[in-house]
Scaffold this active site. Structure first.
Site, PDB file in Angstrom:
ATOM      1  N   SER A   1      -5.060  -4.648  -0.013  1.00 32.94           N
ATOM      2  CA  SER A   1      -6.446  -4.088   0.219  1.00 32.94           C
ATOM      3  C   SER A   1      -6.619  -2.876   0.698  1.00 32.94           C
ATOM      4  O   SER A   1      -7.661  -2.303   0.632  1.00 32.94           O
ATOM      5  CB  SER A   1      -6.971  -5.349   1.552  1.00 32.94           C
ATOM      6  OG  SER A   1      -6.886  -6.643   0.865  1.00 32.94           O
TER       7      SER A   1
ATOM      8  N   CYS B   1      10.317   1.360   2.487  1.00 33.09           N
ATOM      9  CA  CYS B   1      11.359   0.512   3.009  1.00 33.09           C
ATOM     10  C   CYS B   1      12.663   0.810   2.988  1.00 33.09           C
ATOM     11  O   CYS B   1      13.316   0.321   3.885  1.00 33.09           O
ATOM     12  CB  CYS B   1      11.042  -0.889   2.252  1.00 33.09           C
ATOM     13  SG  CYS B   1      10.790  -0.704   0.423  1.00 33.09           S
TER      14      CYS B   1
ATOM     15  N   LYS C   1      -2.082  -9.081  -7.319  1.00 29.24           N
ATOM     16  CA  LYS C   1      -3.134  -8.712  -6.265  1.00 29.24           C
ATOM     17  C   LYS C   1      -2.578  -7.717  -5.513  1.00 29.24           C
ATOM     18  O   LYS C   1      -1.612  -7.609  -5.066  1.00 29.24           O
ATOM     19  CB  LYS C   1      -3.090  -9.760  -5.128  1.00 29.24           C
ATOM     20  CG  LYS C   1      -4.137  -9.891  -4.252  1.00 29.24           C
ATOM     21  CD  LYS C   1      -3.723 -10.302  -2.640  1.00 29.24           C
ATOM     22  CE  LYS C   1      -2.983  -9.724  -1.724  1.00 29.24           C
ATOM     23  NZ  LYS C   1      -3.598  -8.293  -1.234  1.00 29.24           N
ATOM     24  N   PRO C   2      -3.168  -6.324  -5.626  1.00 32.25           N
ATOM     25  CA  PRO C   2      -2.651  -5.050  -4.690  1.00 32.25           C
ATOM     26  C   PRO C   2      -3.216  -5.310  -3.308  1.00 32.25           C
ATOM     27  O   PRO C   2      -3.963  -6.202  -2.907  1.00 32.25           O
ATOM     28  CB  PRO C   2      -3.588  -4.203  -5.348  1.00 32.25           C
ATOM     29  CG  PRO C   2      -4.715  -4.830  -5.944  1.00 32.25           C
ATOM     30  CD  PRO C   2      -4.367  -6.302  -6.246  1.00 32.25           C
TER      31      PRO C   2
ATOM     32  N   GLU D   1      10.835  -8.112  -2.689  1.00 33.31           N
ATOM     33  CA  GLU D   1      11.706  -6.851  -2.120  1.00 33.31           C
ATOM     34  C   GLU D   1      11.053  -6.670  -0.725  1.00 33.31           C
ATOM     35  O   GLU D   1       9.588  -6.320  -0.578  1.00 33.31           O
ATOM     36  CB  GLU D   1      10.830  -5.587  -3.035  1.00 33.31           C
ATOM     37  CG  GLU D   1      11.269  -5.433  -4.471  1.00 33.31           C
ATOM     38  CD  GLU D   1      12.900  -5.388  -4.709  1.00 33.31           C
ATOM     39  OE1 GLU D   1      13.350  -4.853  -3.600  1.00 33.31           O
ATOM     40  OE2 GLU D   1      13.243  -5.570  -5.644  1.00 33.31           O
TER      41      GLU D   1
ATOM     42  N   SER E   1       6.392  -6.953   3.595  1.00 32.06           N
ATOM     43  CA  SER E   1       7.192  -7.269   4.805  1.00 32.06           C
ATOM     44  C   SER E   1       7.925  -8.554   4.591  1.00 32.06           C
ATOM     45  O   SER E   1       7.776  -9.703   3.934  1.00 32.06           O
ATOM     46  CB  SER E   1       6.290  -7.160   5.913  1.00 32.06           C
ATOM     47  OG  SER E   1       5.459  -8.399   5.612  1.00 32.06           O
TER      48      SER E   1
ATOM     49  N   GLU F   1      14.579  -4.657  -8.923  1.00 25.96           N
ATOM     50  CA  GLU F   1      14.077  -4.324  -9.580  1.00 25.96           C
ATOM     51  C   GLU F   1      14.491  -2.875 -10.384  1.00 25.96           C
ATOM     52  O   GLU F   1      15.256  -2.348  -9.655  1.00 25.96           O
ATOM     53  CB  GLU F   1      12.366  -3.939  -9.201  1.00 25.96           C
ATOM     54  CG  GLU F   1      11.587  -4.998  -8.685  1.00 25.96           C
ATOM     55  CD  GLU F   1      10.446  -5.053  -7.963  1.00 25.96           C
ATOM     56  OE1 GLU F   1      10.305  -4.089  -7.347  1.00 25.96           O
ATOM     57  OE2 GLU F   1       9.444  -5.713  -8.605  1.00 25.96           O
TER      58      GLU F   1
ATOM     59  N   GLU G   1      11.366  -2.605  12.066  1.00 30.23           N
ATOM     60  CA  GLU G   1      11.315  -1.656  11.346  1.00 30.23           C
ATOM     61  C   GLU G   1      10.264  -0.581  11.811  1.00 30.23           C
ATOM     62  O   GLU G   1       9.226  -1.278  12.565  1.00 30.23           O
ATOM     63  CB  GLU G   1      10.761  -2.324   9.969  1.00 30.23           C
ATOM     64  CG  GLU G   1      10.926  -1.493   8.893  1.00 30.23           C
ATOM     65  CD  GLU G   1      10.465  -2.039   7.324  1.00 30.23           C
ATOM     66  OE1 GLU G   1      10.597  -1.804   6.302  1.00 30.23           O
ATOM     67  OE2 GLU G   1       9.827  -3.056   7.645  1.00 30.23           O
TER      68      GLU G   1
ATOM     69  N   TRP H   1       0.859  -1.259   0.005  1.00 34.75           N
ATOM     70  CA  TRP H   1       0.125   0.123   0.106  1.00 34.75           C
ATOM     71  C   TRP H   1       0.574   1.358   0.132  1.00 34.75           C
ATOM     72  O   TRP H   1       0.333   2.412  -0.183  1.00 34.75           O
ATOM     73  CB  TRP H   1      -0.901   0.076   1.119  1.00 34.75           C
ATOM     74  CG  TRP H   1      -0.260  -0.200   2.571  1.00 34.75           C
ATOM     75  CD1 TRP H   1      -0.183  -1.470   3.016  1.00 34.75           C
ATOM     76  CD2 TRP H   1       0.521   0.518   3.202  1.00 34.75           C
ATOM     77  NE1 TRP H   1       0.657  -1.283   4.216  1.00 34.75           N
ATOM     78  CE2 TRP H   1       1.045  -0.223   4.556  1.00 34.75           C
ATOM     79  CE3 TRP H   1       0.850   1.938   3.311  1.00 34.75           C
ATOM     80  CZ2 TRP H   1       1.785   0.497   5.286  1.00 34.75           C
ATOM     81  CZ3 TRP H   1       1.621   2.528   4.101  1.00 34.75           C
ATOM     82  CH2 TRP H   1       2.055   1.755   5.186  1.00 34.75           C
ATOM     83  N   ASN H   2       2.175   1.264   0.296  1.00 39.36           N
ATOM     84  CA  ASN H   2       2.906   2.395   0.353  1.00 39.36           C
ATOM     85  C   ASN H   2       3.340   3.237  -0.841  1.00 39.36           C
ATOM     86  O   ASN H   2       3.379   4.281  -0.874  1.00 39.36           O
ATOM     87  CB  ASN H   2       4.154   2.405   1.255  1.00 39.36           C
ATOM     88  CG  ASN H   2       4.979   1.289   0.761  1.00 39.36           C
ATOM     89  OD1 ASN H   2       4.841   0.427  -0.104  1.00 39.36           O
ATOM     90  ND2 ASN H   2       6.157   1.273   1.341  1.00 39.36           N
TER      91      ASN H   2
END
Ligand code: ADP
Length: 470
Positions: free
Chosen positions: A170, A276, A167-168, A242, A221, A452, A375, A143-144
Site C-alpha cells: 500500500s 532483506c 497486490k502491491p 521470500e 516479512s 526467484e 531485522e 515496498w522496498n
C-alpha cells in the site's frame, strides 16, 4: 486505479500515497476489498483457460512489448520509485534496469521449459513428464523494491502460462500501476494480469482462501509470510516465500579491510538498509576491529543524506514513522547494553517532514541487543567482535533467518570452510553484492521457500504431470 479483467476501475475508497522524504501526498489511489478481489480471481481463472494454451511465441511477443514500453519510460519510472519509496534516484534507476532485465530474462527462459521422456519398464509403454503451468497465481509484493519485485514474479509466471492477481504494498502502488499500464498498452489479453490495491488483510484472505488460486508468491516479512502460509494451507496452495533476513557480514583479520569497508557501504547503506539481504550484523575479528571501525566511520561520515531526487544523495529516508520508531528503539537498546555510537544515532536535524535517520555505527555490539536479534531495515551498522572461527560460525548462523551472508578473508581454505558452514541461501565471499539475474535468490530456514531469478525462477510456476501411455 485497479486493473481487473482488462479494465481500469476507479472506486470511492482512496488511499493516500505519500513521499517519505516530505510526507506530502503524491496521489490518491482507488482501493478495493473482497468483492473486487474475487472478481480479479475470476477474471484470471477465465483467462487461464486460454492463456495456458498459447504458444511460447505468443507469450514472448507480449513480454517483448512490455519490456520495450517500460524501457521507453524508464526515467519516469525511476523518479516515481524515488517519490513513493524514497530511495536515491541512482538506486531507483538501477531498480528499473533490474526490473526490465527480469522480463528480458524470462522472454528467453520461456523457450527452455522442457519435459522429460523416461525409460519405460515395459516395452509397449511410453513415459512422459510434461511441464505445465501451475495455474492462477496470487502475487503479493513489498515496498522496498516497488517495481522489480513485481516483474521478478509476473514475468516468469506469464512466461510459464500462468495468469496473475497482484497486490502491491500500500505504501508504493504507483510503480505497480505504471507497470500495468504497460501490460495494458502491450495488448495482453484481458484477465492475464490483474491488479488489486487495498487492505492487506481483506485482499490477502480472499486470495489465500480461494480454491481457484493455485499458487501464492510472496515477498515480505517472515511474520506475514507465516500467516499467509497458514491461510494457504486450507486449499493446499503451492507457495513461494521470500522472507526476512539477518545477514552477517564477517571480516577476518587477514581480509582486505578497505575492500570490506567499501562492501559494507553498499550492503548496509544503499536503499537506507531497507533490503532483506542488507547487512545486519558486522562481525570483525578482534585484532582488526579498530582499523575496520575507524575506516568505516570515516567513509560513513561522508555519506549524503537527503531527498532521493537529488543526484548526490547516498541515503534517502526510511519508509515511515513505524520504521523510524523501531530503529531508534534498537539504537537506544544498544546504548543501554554498552554499545558505543561512533557515528549518527539520531534523526537528522533538517525537518522536511520526512523520515531521515543519520547513518549510524554502533561499536561494541553484543548478542543480547535487540539489533542482534531483530531485522533492522535501516542504515545502522552494529560492529560485533569475535576471537575464533568456531565461535564466529556459531554466532553468525541465525536460529531463524537464513537469507544472505557475507564473508571477507584472503585465506582460500577459510573461505571454503565458510562456504560450507554458513547456513544461508545466498553467500558473498569477498563480495558484498552477489545477487545477479541468473542466480537463484531465496532463503533457508524461516527466510523462505523457493527461489526467484534465472532458470530457477520459472520452475516455481511449473508443475510436473507424469503420463504413461500404452
Ligand atoms: P514489509 O515490512 O516489507 O512491509 P510486510 O510483510 O508487512 O513487509 O508487507 C509485504 C507485503 O505484504 C505488502 O504488500 C503488504 O501489504 C502485504 N501484507 C501485509 N500483511 C498482510 C496480510 N495479512 N495478508 C496479505 N498481505 C499482507
Amino acid at each position: 486505479m485497479v486493473y481487473i479483467n482488462g479494465e481500469w476501475i476507479e472506486t470511492n475508497d482512496k488511499l493516500e500515497v505519500k513521499n517519505p522524504a516530505t510526507n506530502e501526498i503524491i496521489q490518491n489511489v482507488s482501493t478495493v476489498g473482497e468483492q473486487e478481489t474475487a472478481k480479479a480471481i475470476e477474471s484470471a481463472k477465465n483467462a487461464y483457460k486460454y492463456w495456458k494454451k498459447t504458444t511460447v511465441d505468443d507469450r514472448i511477443k507480449y513480454l517483448k512489448k512490455v519490456s520495450s514500453l517500460l524501457n521507453d519510460i524508464s526515467e519516469d519510472l525511476a523518479v516515481l520509485i524515488t517519490k513513493e519509496n524514497g530511495k536515491p534516484i541512482t538506486d531507483a534507476r538501477m531498480e528499473v534496469k533490474d526490473g526490465i532485465d527480469f522480463i528480458d530474462w524470462y522472454i528467453e527462459e520461456a523457450r527452455r521449459v522442457y519435459g522429460d521422456v523416461l525409460p519405460a519398464s515395459h516395452e509397449e509403454k511410453q513415459l512422459l513428464v510434461l511441464e505445465e503451468p501451475v495455474g492462477v497465481c496470487a502475487a503479493i509484493t513489498p515496498w522496498n523494491f516497488p517495481l522489480s519485485m513485481i516483474t521478478r514474479k509476473i514475468a516468469p509466471a506469464i512466461a510459464a502460462g500462468c495468469t496473475v492477481v497482484l497486490k502491491p504494498a500500500s505504501a508504493t502502488p504507483l510503480s505497480a500501476i505504471k507497470v500495468f499500464e504497460c501490460f495494458h498498452e502491450a495488448g495482453l489479453p484481458k484477465g492475464v494480469v490483474n491488479l488489486v490495491i487495498g487492505s492487506a488483510n481483506k485482499i490477502g484472505k480472499t486470495l489465500t482462501g480461494s480454491k481457484d488460486v493455485r499458487k501464492l508468491t510472496f515477498t515480505g516479512s517472515t511474520v506475514v509470510g507465516r500467516q499467509l502460509m497458514r491461510d494457504s494451507a486450507e486449499t493446499v496452495k503451492n507457495v513461494s516465500m521470500e522472507l526476512g533476513g539477518h545477514a552477517p557480514y564477517i571480516i577476518f583479520a587477514d581480509a582486505d579491510i578497505d575492500s570490506a569497508v567499501e562492501g559494507v557501504l553498499g550492503s548496509k547503506f544503499s536503499n537506507s538498509g531497507q533490503t532483506c539481504i542488507s547487512t545486519n550484523r558486522i562481525f570483525v575479528e578482534e585484532s582488526a576491529t579498530k582499523e575496520f571501525s575507524q575506516k568505516l566511520t570515516q567513509k560513513v561520515k561522508q555519506l549524503t543524506v537527503g531527498d532521493g531526487l537529488n543526484e548526490e544523495t547516498n541515503v534517502g529516508p526510511l519508509i515511515d514513522q513505524n520504521s523510524m520508531s523501531k530503529i531508534l528503539n534498537q539504537i537506544e537498546d544498544a546504548e543501554q547494553k554498552e554499545g558505543k555510537i561512533v557515528s549518527g544515532g539520531k534523526k537528522t536535524e533538517e525537518d522536511s517532514g520526512g523520515y531521515f535517520l543519520e547513518p549510524t555505527i554502533i561499536e561494541n555490539a553484543n548478542d543480547q541487543m535487540l539489533i542482534a536479534q531483530e531485522e533492522t531495515f535501516g542504515p545502522v551498522a552494529p560492529i560485533f567482535t569475535f576471537k575464533t572461527e568456531e565461535e564466529l560460525v556459531e554466532r553468525a548462523n541465525h536460529d531463524h533467518y537464513g537469507l544472505a551472508g557475507y564473508c571477507y578473508t584472503s585465506d582460500l581454505s577459510r573461505g571454503l570452510r565458510m562456504m560450507n558452514q554458513l547456513e544461508y541461501g545466498i553467500l558473498g565471499i569477498n563480495d558484498s553484492s552477489p545477487t545477479v539475474i541468473q542466480a537463484p535468490f531465496g532463503g533457508v530456514k524461516e527466510s523462505g521457500i523457493g527461489s526467484e531469478g534465472g532458470k530457477y525462477g520459472i520452475e516455481e510456476y511449473l508443475i510436473e504431470k507424469f503420463v504413461s501411455i500404452q
